[in-house]
Design a protein around this motif. Structure first.
Motif, mmCIF file in Angstrom:
data_model
loop_
_atom_site.group_PDB
_atom_site.id
_atom_site.type_symbol
_atom_site.label_atom_id
_atom_site.label_comp_id
_atom_site.label_asym_id
_atom_site.label_seq_id
_atom_site.Cartn_x
_atom_site.Cartn_y
_atom_site.Cartn_z
ATOM 1 N N LYS A 56 9.090 0.572 7.059
ATOM 2 C CA LYS A 56 8.391 1.851 7.112
ATOM 3 C C LYS A 56 8.795 2.691 5.900
ATOM 4 O O LYS A 56 9.982 2.818 5.587
ATOM 5 N N VAL A 57 7.796 3.263 5.236
ATOM 6 C CA VAL A 57 8.040 4.092 4.054
ATOM 7 C C VAL A 57 7.462 5.483 4.336
ATOM 8 O O VAL A 57 6.248 5.632 4.486
ATOM 9 N N PRO A 58 8.312 6.521 4.417
ATOM 10 C CA PRO A 58 7.819 7.867 4.712
ATOM 11 C C PRO A 58 6.905 8.394 3.609
ATOM 12 O O PRO A 58 7.106 8.135 2.430
ATOM 13 N N LEU A 59 5.885 9.129 4.037
ATOM 14 C CA LEU A 59 4.997 9.831 3.113
ATOM 15 C C LEU A 59 5.159 11.328 3.339
ATOM 16 O O LEU A 59 5.910 11.746 4.226
ATOM 17 N N GLU A 60 4.447 12.122 2.576
ATOM 18 C CA GLU A 60 4.536 13.576 2.756
ATOM 19 C C GLU A 60 4.095 13.957 4.159
ATOM 20 O O GLU A 60 3.195 13.345 4.736
ATOM 21 N N GLY A 61 4.710 14.984 4.697
ATOM 22 C CA GLY A 61 4.430 15.382 6.071
ATOM 23 C C GLY A 61 5.123 14.417 7.017
ATOM 24 O O GLY A 61 6.177 13.880 6.723
ATOM 25 N N ALA A 62 4.496 14.143 8.142
ATOM 26 C CA ALA A 62 5.098 13.235 9.123
ATOM 27 C C ALA A 62 4.499 11.830 9.042
ATOM 28 O O ALA A 62 4.787 10.977 9.872
ATOM 29 N N ASP A 63 3.678 11.587 8.034
ATOM 30 C CA ASP A 63 2.989 10.302 7.917
ATOM 31 C C ASP A 63 3.911 9.240 7.304
ATOM 32 O O ASP A 63 4.972 9.548 6.767
ATOM 33 N N GLU A 106 3.631 0.776 16.441
ATOM 34 C CA GLU A 106 3.616 2.153 16.930
ATOM 35 C C GLU A 106 2.215 2.761 16.849
ATOM 36 O O GLU A 106 1.816 3.542 17.723
ATOM 37 N N ARG A 107 1.459 2.412 15.825
ATOM 38 C CA ARG A 107 0.097 2.936 15.671
ATOM 39 C C ARG A 107 -0.963 1.900 16.036
ATOM 40 O O ARG A 107 -2.061 2.263 16.466
ATOM 41 N N ASP A 108 -0.642 0.638 15.855
ATOM 42 C CA ASP A 108 -1.643 -0.419 16.021
ATOM 43 C C ASP A 108 -1.672 -0.970 17.446
ATOM 44 O O ASP A 108 -1.105 -2.025 17.753
ATOM 45 N N THR A 109 -2.355 -0.260 18.312
ATOM 46 C CA THR A 109 -2.561 -0.738 19.679
ATOM 47 C C THR A 109 -3.567 -1.883 19.651
ATOM 48 O O THR A 109 -4.215 -2.147 18.633
ATOM 49 N N ALA A 110 -3.725 -2.538 20.784
ATOM 50 C CA ALA A 110 -4.667 -3.655 20.872
ATOM 51 C C ALA A 110 -6.087 -3.209 20.510
ATOM 52 O O ALA A 110 -6.800 -3.908 19.783
ATOM 53 N N ASP A 111 -6.495 -2.038 20.987
ATOM 54 C CA ASP A 111 -7.854 -1.553 20.689
ATOM 55 C C ASP A 111 -8.034 -1.258 19.202
ATOM 56 O O ASP A 111 -9.078 -1.574 18.621
ATOM 57 N N HIS A 152 -3.527 0.740 8.787
ATOM 58 C CA HIS A 152 -3.587 1.872 7.866
ATOM 59 C C HIS A 152 -3.344 1.426 6.414
ATOM 60 O O HIS A 152 -3.195 2.263 5.529
ATOM 61 N N CYS A 153 -3.325 0.138 6.197
ATOM 62 C CA CYS A 153 -3.060 -0.442 4.880
ATOM 63 C C CYS A 153 -4.201 -0.084 3.920
ATOM 64 O O CYS A 153 -5.366 -0.323 4.229
ATOM 65 N N PRO A 154 -3.876 0.482 2.749
ATOM 66 C CA PRO A 154 -4.941 0.943 1.862
ATOM 67 C C PRO A 154 -5.642 -0.152 1.059
ATOM 68 O O PRO A 154 -6.796 0.002 0.683
ATOM 69 N N GLU A 155 -4.961 -1.254 0.785
ATOM 70 C CA GLU A 155 -5.569 -2.245 -0.118
ATOM 71 C C GLU A 155 -5.306 -3.689 0.261
ATOM 72 O O GLU A 155 -6.233 -4.489 0.392
ATOM 73 N N VAL A 156 -4.036 -4.079 0.422
ATOM 74 C CA VAL A 156 -3.681 -5.482 0.612
ATOM 75 C C VAL A 156 -4.348 -6.077 1.845
ATOM 76 O O VAL A 156 -4.948 -7.162 1.785
#
Length: 196
Positions: A148-155, A108-113, A72-76
């Motif tokens: 982990k850096v929280p964003l707005e909402g639960a993201d 937590e989000r990055d499964t093998a698939d 989910h990395c936006p740039e790096v």
């Protein structure tokens, strides 16, 4: 009088040679990558996206690039993967033995698939993931910063080390390529790695 002048010239030449030797030693020492004993050698058990075990022993046998990131990395991360792909193209046959690994810091989000799909377009980079606990062991072993850096909402997003680690065929750390380092410098570091 001429003898004194000759002595002075000779002493100046000796002093100049000593300064030049000192400068050369300092230059080569500062430009040599510092070895970090045991970096990446911890007891972690991850897996590649094809299901093969990935441990410190996986880096023995071929020179490697190791990068820690998340899908989910936006740039790096996408930039680094694109640069790694470009380096392979520039090196051509020189890079035939060079392996590359993308290790997620967001299991937590990055499964093998998910990771397989993320790195699949590169044609060169192997995705690596694992449990939260084993990923924490791996990042600690590599002295990688990941938070982990929280964003707005639960993201949330992840702050993480952005350097690419260079590992020799014995599985030892040889240096890093910094994020957005010049292509010429990166290629020179990779050629040095491949020549070891």
């Amino acid at each position: 009088m001429a003898l004194n002048r000759l002595r002075l010239v000779l002493w100046l030449l000796v002093a100049f040679a000593a300064l030049a030797a000192t400068g050369l030693y300092a230059y080569t020492t500062l430009n040599r990558p510092a070895r970090v004993a045991g970096l990446g050698q911890g007891d972690y058990q991850l897996a590649t996206t094809s299901g093969e075990a990935f441990t410190a022993a996986s880096l023995v046998g071929s020179p490697s690039m190791v990068f820690f990131g998340f899908t989910h990395c936006p740039e790096v991360c996408p930039t680094s993967l694109a640069e790694m792909t470009t380096w392979y193209e520039a090196l051509g046959d020189e890079a035939r033995d060079l392996k590359s690994f993308f290790i997620t810091v967001d299991p937590e989000r990055d499964t093998a698939d998910v990771v397989a799909d993320y790195v699949g377009w590169t044609g060169h980079v192997t995705g690596v993931t694992g449990s939260v606990e084993e990923t924490a062991k791996a990042t600690a072993s590599w002295a990688v910063y990941a938070e982990k850096v929280p964003l707005e909402g639960a993201d949330y997003t992840m702050d993480h080390t952005a350097s690419i680690f260079l590992i020799n065929a014995e599985g030892e750390f040889e240096g890093t390529i910094a994020y957005r380092e010049s292509s010429d410098t990166a290629l020179a570091k990779l050629r040095r790695l491949l020549s070891l």
